[in-house]
Design an enzyme around this catalytic site. Structure first.
Site, PDB file in Angstrom:
ATOM      1  N   GLU A 130       1.648 -11.594   5.847  1.00 11.60           N
ATOM      2  CA  GLU A 130       0.568 -10.938   6.584  1.00 11.60           C
ATOM      3  C   GLU A 130       0.954 -11.028   8.064  1.00 11.60           C
ATOM      4  O   GLU A 130       0.805 -12.069   8.699  1.00 11.60           O
ATOM      5  CB  GLU A 130      -0.773 -11.637   6.339  1.00 11.60           C
ATOM      6  CG  GLU A 130      -1.279 -11.545   4.902  1.00 11.60           C
ATOM      7  CD  GLU A 130      -2.006 -10.230   4.596  1.00 11.60           C
ATOM      8  OE1 GLU A 130      -1.961  -9.302   5.435  1.00 11.60           O
ATOM      9  OE2 GLU A 130      -2.630 -10.146   3.519  1.00 11.60           O
TER      10      GLU A 130
ATOM     11  N   GLU B 299      -2.506   0.256   7.947  1.00 12.89           N
ATOM     12  CA  GLU B 299      -1.606  -0.824   7.506  1.00 12.89           C
ATOM     13  C   GLU B 299      -0.360  -0.279   6.810  1.00 12.89           C
ATOM     14  O   GLU B 299       0.753  -0.757   7.029  1.00 12.89           O
ATOM     15  CB  GLU B 299      -2.364  -1.764   6.571  1.00 12.89           C
ATOM     16  CG  GLU B 299      -1.523  -2.935   6.063  1.00 12.89           C
ATOM     17  CD  GLU B 299      -2.268  -3.774   5.030  1.00 12.89           C
ATOM     18  OE1 GLU B 299      -3.441  -3.480   4.734  1.00 12.89           O
ATOM     19  OE2 GLU B 299      -1.645  -4.733   4.522  1.00 12.89           O
TER      20      GLU B 299
ATOM     21  N   HIS C 276       2.537  -6.960   4.559  1.00 14.61           N
ATOM     22  CA  HIS C 276       1.150  -6.543   4.785  1.00 14.61           C
ATOM     23  C   HIS C 276       0.719  -6.901   6.200  1.00 14.61           C
ATOM     24  O   HIS C 276       1.406  -7.642   6.904  1.00 14.61           O
ATOM     25  CB  HIS C 276       0.215  -7.240   3.789  1.00 14.61           C
ATOM     26  CG  HIS C 276       0.379  -6.743   2.389  1.00 14.61           C
ATOM     27  ND1 HIS C 276      -0.485  -5.854   1.811  1.00 14.61           N
ATOM     28  CD2 HIS C 276       1.347  -6.998   1.462  1.00 14.61           C
ATOM     29  CE1 HIS C 276      -0.069  -5.587   0.581  1.00 14.61           C
ATOM     30  NE2 HIS C 276       1.044  -6.262   0.343  1.00 14.61           N
TER      31      HIS C 276
ATOM     32  N   HIS D 238       0.833  -1.216   0.000  1.00 16.01           N
ATOM     33  CA  HIS D 238       0.000   0.000   0.000  1.00 16.01           C
ATOM     34  C   HIS D 238       0.868   1.266   0.000  1.00 16.01           C
ATOM     35  O   HIS D 238       1.958   1.248  -0.522  1.00 16.01           O
ATOM     36  CB  HIS D 238      -0.968  -0.045   1.189  1.00 16.01           C
ATOM     37  CG  HIS D 238      -1.678  -1.366   1.284  1.00 16.01           C
ATOM     38  ND1 HIS D 238      -2.744  -1.689   0.490  1.00 16.01           N
ATOM     39  CD2 HIS D 238      -1.422  -2.469   2.047  1.00 16.01           C
ATOM     40  CE1 HIS D 238      -3.142  -2.927   0.775  1.00 16.01           C
ATOM     41  NE2 HIS D 238      -2.355  -3.426   1.707  1.00 16.01           N
TER      42      HIS D 238
HETATM   43 ZN   LIG Z   1      -2.348  -5.277   2.652  1.00 17.03          ZN
END
Ligand SMILES: [Zn+2]
Length: 271
Positions: free
Chosen positions: A143, A25, A78, A11
């Protein structure tokens, strides 16, 4: 040649990623990715970053940056979230295909994250993620816990250093790097002192070129933008100066410079 690792903080810019109670995030993963990248560099790996600041690039551009850098491994950072906040927890690693180096990196990183306090949700194959599908080298997407789970956030914050070290260790053991930290002789300009932040009005700009001809400047600008860099033109003293980013922290300017050089640009830092 040193092993080259592309670090992709997910992102950025207008894309905050998952957001939970004001926590974004894009901020968590940038901080973590830079910390991991630093450890990897200190261990002798070459590291390139798809971003070192709060800028937006599409996943396709991120994958392209990785491909253009010639990296041997692509690691995307992430944090997870669910439609129902707090209903899930733990770390998982996404791969295009659960085999080979990605499978190895995924398992080693998950073992380290588990030691740092995250539940191990395992390795998951995903065929439709651009940064896994479009990257030409082995790629993993981490993640690192759920941003909508307060306990995972607590782990993320309180064990931050162990998490960064663990991810770096998981990667390094997978690719067979065990060497002691290099002494940085190849890049003496990285040893520049970093200011302590007492003069926040000073901005460090990474300059890629200065031209009297406007057209040359715009050619360079467009090339930089196509490569995904947040470039702009500053006109003064009869010169079109093509620059990338303005950083309060010299260290971040140096990171950007390094990233530009990986793409073959000549750079210097100006204030
Ligand atoms: Zn993400």
């Amino acid at each position: 040649m040193a092993y080259k690792i592309a670090i992709d903080p997910g992102h950025g810019g207008r894309d905050p990623g998952a957001v939970y109670e004001g926590r974004q995030e894009k901020d968590d993963v940038l901080e973590l990715a830079l910390a991991v990248g630093q450890i990897l560099e200190d261990s002798g790996a070459d590291v390139v970053y798809t971003r070192v600041d709060d800028v937006y690039n599409t996943p396709f551009e991120k994958a392209t940056m990785g491909n253009n850098s010639g990296a041997d491994l692509f690691v995307s950072f992430h944090r997870n979230a669910t439609p129902t906040p707090g209903s899930a927890n733990g770390a998982e690693v996404l791969v295009y295909s659960d085999e080979g180096l990605p499978a190895q990196v995924a398992r080693n990183v998950l073992a380290e994250l588990s030691e740092a306090g995250f539940a191990n949700r395992g390795v998951i194959e995903r065929k439709n993620l651009v940064v896994l599908r479009r990257t030409q080298m082995p790629a993993v997407l981490l993640e690192v816990g759920f941003i909508d789970n307060p306990e995972d956030n607590q782990t993320f914050d309180s064990e931050f250093e162990q998490i960064a070290q663990g991810i770096a260790d998981g990667i390094l053991e997978s690719v067979g790097i065990t060497s002691a930290p290099s002494q940085g002789m190849e890049n003496p300009d990285e040893e520049m002192p970093v200011p302590d932040g007492s003069e926040p009005e000073v901005l460090y700009r990474v300059q890629v070129g200065a031209y009297r001809e406007r057209n040359y400047a715009y050619d360079m600008l467009n090339q930089l933008l196509a490569d995904g860099f947040p470039a702009f033109i500053l006109y003064d003293d009869n010169l079109y100066r093509v620059q990338v980013g303005a950083f309060a922290n010299l260290e971040n300017a140096i990171r950007m410079e390094r990233s530009l050089r990986e793409y073959g640009y000549n750079t210097y830092i100006t204030t």
